[in-house]
Motif scaffolding. Structure first.
Motif, PDB file in Angstrom:
ATOM      1  N   ILE A 289       0.836  -1.195   0.000  1.00 39.87           N
ATOM      2  CA  ILE A 289       0.000   0.000   0.000  1.00 39.87           C
ATOM      3  C   ILE A 289       0.876   1.252   0.000  1.00 39.87           C
ATOM      4  O   ILE A 289       0.586   2.242  -0.690  1.00 39.87           O
ATOM      5  N   GLY A 290       1.961   1.204   0.752  1.00 40.77           N
ATOM      6  CA  GLY A 290       2.882   2.340   0.781  1.00 40.77           C
ATOM      7  C   GLY A 290       3.477   2.614  -0.588  1.00 40.77           C
ATOM      8  O   GLY A 290       3.620   3.782  -0.999  1.00 40.77           O
ATOM      9  N   PHE A 291       3.820   1.555  -1.318  1.00 42.28           N
ATOM     10  CA  PHE A 291       4.364   1.737  -2.660  1.00 42.28           C
ATOM     11  C   PHE A 291       3.298   2.329  -3.583  1.00 42.28           C
ATOM     12  O   PHE A 291       3.571   3.248  -4.367  1.00 42.28           O
ATOM     13  N   LEU A 292       2.069   1.815  -3.491  1.00 48.62           N
ATOM     14  CA  LEU A 292       0.978   2.349  -4.305  1.00 48.62           C
ATOM     15  C   LEU A 292       0.755   3.827  -4.001  1.00 48.62           C
ATOM     16  O   LEU A 292       0.487   4.627  -4.919  1.00 48.62           O
ATOM     17  N   GLU A 293       0.855   4.204  -2.742  1.00 49.77           N
ATOM     18  CA  GLU A 293       0.717   5.618  -2.377  1.00 49.77           C
ATOM     19  C   GLU A 293       1.756   6.470  -3.090  1.00 49.77           C
ATOM     20  O   GLU A 293       1.446   7.574  -3.569  1.00 49.77           O
ATOM     21  N   ARG A 294       2.974   5.974  -3.220  1.00 48.08           N
ATOM     22  CA  ARG A 294       4.027   6.732  -3.892  1.00 48.08           C
ATOM     23  C   ARG A 294       3.734   6.861  -5.385  1.00 48.08           C
ATOM     24  O   ARG A 294       3.995   7.898  -5.997  1.00 48.08           O
ATOM     25  N   VAL A 295       3.162   5.811  -5.974  1.00 47.52           N
ATOM     26  CA  VAL A 295       2.764   5.886  -7.382  1.00 47.52           C
ATOM     27  C   VAL A 295       1.658   6.928  -7.551  1.00 47.52           C
ATOM     28  O   VAL A 295       1.682   7.736  -8.495  1.00 47.52           O
ATOM     29  N   ILE A 296       0.700   6.926  -6.629  1.00 45.11           N
ATOM     30  CA  ILE A 296      -0.404   7.883  -6.719  1.00 45.11           C
ATOM     31  C   ILE A 296       0.086   9.309  -6.462  1.00 45.11           C
ATOM     32  O   ILE A 296      -0.404  10.268  -7.075  1.00 45.11           O
ATOM     33  N   GLU A 297       1.068   9.468  -5.592  1.00 43.87           N
ATOM     34  CA  GLU A 297       1.655  10.793  -5.400  1.00 43.87           C
ATOM     35  C   GLU A 297       2.261  11.309  -6.700  1.00 43.87           C
ATOM     36  O   GLU A 297       2.121  12.492  -7.036  1.00 43.87           O
ATOM     37  N   GLU A 298       2.910  10.426  -7.434  1.00 41.17           N
ATOM     38  CA  GLU A 298       3.457  10.819  -8.737  1.00 41.17           C
ATOM     39  C   GLU A 298       2.334  11.210  -9.686  1.00 41.17           C
ATOM     40  O   GLU A 298       2.430  12.213 -10.409  1.00 41.17           O
ATOM     41  N   PHE A 299       1.254  10.423  -9.671  1.00 43.22           N
ATOM     42  CA  PHE A 299       0.117  10.766 -10.526  1.00 43.22           C
ATOM     43  C   PHE A 299      -0.445  12.131 -10.149  1.00 43.22           C
ATOM     44  O   PHE A 299      -0.760  12.954 -11.023  1.00 43.22           O
TER      45      PHE A 299
END
Length: 323
Positions: A289-299
């Protein structure tokens, strides 16, 4: 049609997706985690206004074995390898633990979350390139998937072929039944659609390396390149490989591999299509989930600075049709 687009599709299948390759005992811990991971993904998506397409195996709509057998099509797949047939397993399993095979409450949770599309992953996790499958059986399977979704007030408009075994012979069947989009595979030999036997160790190892180092390109594309007859093919760009403690030191490279492709898509007004399974997040949930959050931050950065938008596959179809 000049806007760039961030697309997420998620293959929701529980044990039906691995039943022929993994024992339940060896996979139970991942499936247990799905019931924690999905609500967390949905909260994250809702918080950041991220849309996603959930390609859902029709059997998951059922509450138990009896309901599943009632909803099953009369035409069954004639796989030469009988172990692939889910109905044989459904009928013969002595102790069929419902937690790992059925999830109507999770389907409802997804459907009720803003921006989330419930799409089809076929009714039975149907294999479109295995020996013995047929168009007749596939049509019956798809009709069963559509019926069971309709009973919940849902109309699937997108589909993901199980194991990414997309079959061009079956596209007309999708169109006949109102399916307007499917997820094709990334270009190149590493990602070619094959039966199980074609997914050899060299391909698997190549895809593993490609998750961390750019071996095959960004796999982004202009939306207008998908135009043509329905259903439209919106190919995958990248599989979100789950956290692996043994490869934790490579997480930065994995993130860079994804974010560089996202930036390329944003700057060239293209589509970036990310996908995974809920069970990929079933262990090491916090890390995933933490990794997905970083991807969404980039988005979110690209949405603010480059105008990137978030669309599900059905919405992407609408955008392409609208021009």
């Amino acid at each position: 049609m000049n806007a760039s687009t961030f697309v997420i599709s998620i293959d929701f299948e529980l044990y039906w997706g691995v039943r022929d390759t993994r024992s339940l005992d060896s996979f139970r811990h991942r499936l247990d985690g799905v019931r924690q991971a999905i609500p967390r993904m949905l909260r994250l998506f809702e918080q950041h206004h991220v849309h996603a397409t959930w390609a859902t195996v029709g059997l998951l709509f059922c509450r138990d074995r009896g309901a599943a057998l009632l909803a099953a099509p009369s035409e069954r797949p004639g796989y030469e390898n009988v172990a692939l047939c889910p109905y044989r397993y459904l009928e013969q399993s002595v102790d069929l633990d419902e937690r790992y095979h059925f999830a109507p409450e999770l389907v409802e949770l997804i459907a009720s979350t803003p921006g989330q599309e419930v799409a089809s992953h076929t009714f039975s996790h149907y294999y479109c390139r295995e020996a013995g499958q047929s168009m007749t059986a596939f049509r019956a399977d798809l009709e069963a998937a559509i019926r069971i979704a309709a009973a919940r007030g849902l109309v699937p408009r997108s589909l993901v072929f199980p194991r990414n075994q997309w079959n061009p012979d079956y596209l007309a069947v999708l169109a006949e039944h109102g399916i307007t989009a499917y997820r094709g595979n990334e270009n190149g030999w590493l990602y070619a659609a094959t039966d199980r036997g074609g997914q050899n160790a060299v391909r698997r190892m190549g895809r593993l390396f490609d998750s961390y180092v750019n071996l095959s390109g960004h796999h982004t594309y202009a939306l207008e390149s998908c135009a043509g007859e329905l259903p439209f093919n919106f190919p995958a760009s990248r599989f979100l490989r789950p956290y692996n403690p043994r490869l934790a030191w490579l997480e930065g490279l994995k993130l860079r591999r994804i974010t560089r492709a996202m930036r390329h898509a944003a700057r060239h007004h293209e589509v970036f299509h990310l996908w995974w399974h809920p069970h990929n997040f079933g262990v090491d949930i916090d890390q995933n989930i933490g990794f997905l959050e970083r991807v969404i931050e980039e988005f979110e950065y690209l949405r603010e600075h480059e105008g990137m938008r978030s669309l599900g596959m059905a919405e992407l179809t609408e955008a392409l049709v609208a021009g």
